[in-house]
Design a protein around this motif. Structure first.
Motif, mmCIF file in Angstrom:
data_model
loop_
_atom_site.group_PDB
_atom_site.id
_atom_site.type_symbol
_atom_site.label_atom_id
_atom_site.label_comp_id
_atom_site.label_asym_id
_atom_site.label_seq_id
_atom_site.Cartn_x
_atom_site.Cartn_y
_atom_site.Cartn_z
ATOM 1 N N ASP A 66 0.817 -1.222 0.000
ATOM 2 C CA ASP A 66 0.000 0.000 0.000
ATOM 3 C C ASP A 66 0.849 1.269 0.000
ATOM 4 O O ASP A 66 0.770 2.112 0.895
ATOM 5 N N GLY A 68 1.057 4.541 -1.296
ATOM 6 C CA GLY A 68 0.141 5.500 -1.907
ATOM 7 C C GLY A 68 0.836 6.548 -2.763
ATOM 8 O O GLY A 68 1.958 6.957 -2.495
ATOM 9 N N ILE A 109 -4.412 -0.062 -3.957
ATOM 10 C CA ILE A 109 -3.180 0.707 -3.766
ATOM 11 C C ILE A 109 -1.987 -0.150 -4.179
ATOM 12 O O ILE A 109 -1.941 -1.352 -3.907
ATOM 13 N N VAL A 169 -2.665 7.502 1.088
ATOM 14 C CA VAL A 169 -3.421 7.694 -0.153
ATOM 15 C C VAL A 169 -3.546 9.190 -0.421
ATOM 16 O O VAL A 169 -3.871 9.966 0.491
#
Length: 206
Positions: A66, A68, A109, A169
């Motif tokens: 993940d 981002g 992601i 994110v």
């Protein structure tokens, strides 16, 4: 021109404690993470270490989940690392996940995967170099790091999971309530004069 660098020292001590407790063996780990502003983005660099009693051979890999705001094609292996040519870099939306582990993995992601393809095996405590990528995001969030490689003494495959940090994110920029979007303004600019002309024409006919 000066640059500001933020360094987050991570969980090496925690990993060592896990090994000492005998609950699990700690394989490849991120010793530290450095975040550096770069041309309007942020360069995330992970110092990766192969601990004592560990072995690295072709096919072994580690994953940062993940990540981002990944800037496409920006993954890197520090060129000062003598084994840089012995690694491949991949981006996956999901996985890979070593058997028996359950990392948090958001399939929307990007994950960063670095896989060893060197012809010679590495053994014992070794700094593998700096790995990472560039992100549009400079703020961090906790994420998972997994690795798969064998122990040097037994040859048993080691699969480990540890906390690290990664860029979060990117925030979604929404149009403020009550403020027309550019397209709306354009339609209004066309429509208002047209409506006025129509009213004027009706008056003439009357």
């Amino acid at each position: 021109m000066s640059r500001h660098t933020w360094i987050a020292r991570l969980f090496t001590a925690a990993a060592a404690a896990v090994v000492a407790a005998g609950t699990a063996a700690a394989g490849i780990i991120p010793a530290s993470v450095t975040v550096t502003p770069e041309a309007g983005n942020f360069r995330w660099q992970y110092a990766i270490v192969l601990p004592t009693d560990m072995k690295l051979q072709a096919g072994d890999y580690f994953t940062i989940y993940d990540f981002g705001g990944l800037v496409s094609g920006s993954q890197f292996i520090d060129p000062t690392n003598s084994s840089a040519g012995d690694w491949s870099m991949e981006v996956q939306k999901a996985g890979p996940i070593p058997a028996g582990l359950s990392p948090d993995d958001d399939a929307s992601i990007d994950n960063l995967v670095f896989r060893y393809k060197g012809g010679s095996a590495l053994t014992g405590q070794t700094g593998l170099g700096n790995f990472g990528a560039v992100s549009t995001v400079g703020t961090s969030t906790k994420t998972d790091f997994t690795a798969q490689n064998p122990q040097s003494t037994t040859g048993d495959l080691d699969r480990n999971i540890i906390d690290t940090i990664a860029p979060g994110v990117p925030p979604v920029v929404e149009n403020p309530t009550g403020v027309p979007e550019p397209t709306t303004l354009l339609l209004a600019a066309i429509g208002i004069p047209a409506a006025g002309a129509a009213r004027a024409l009706r008056k003439r006919k009357a």
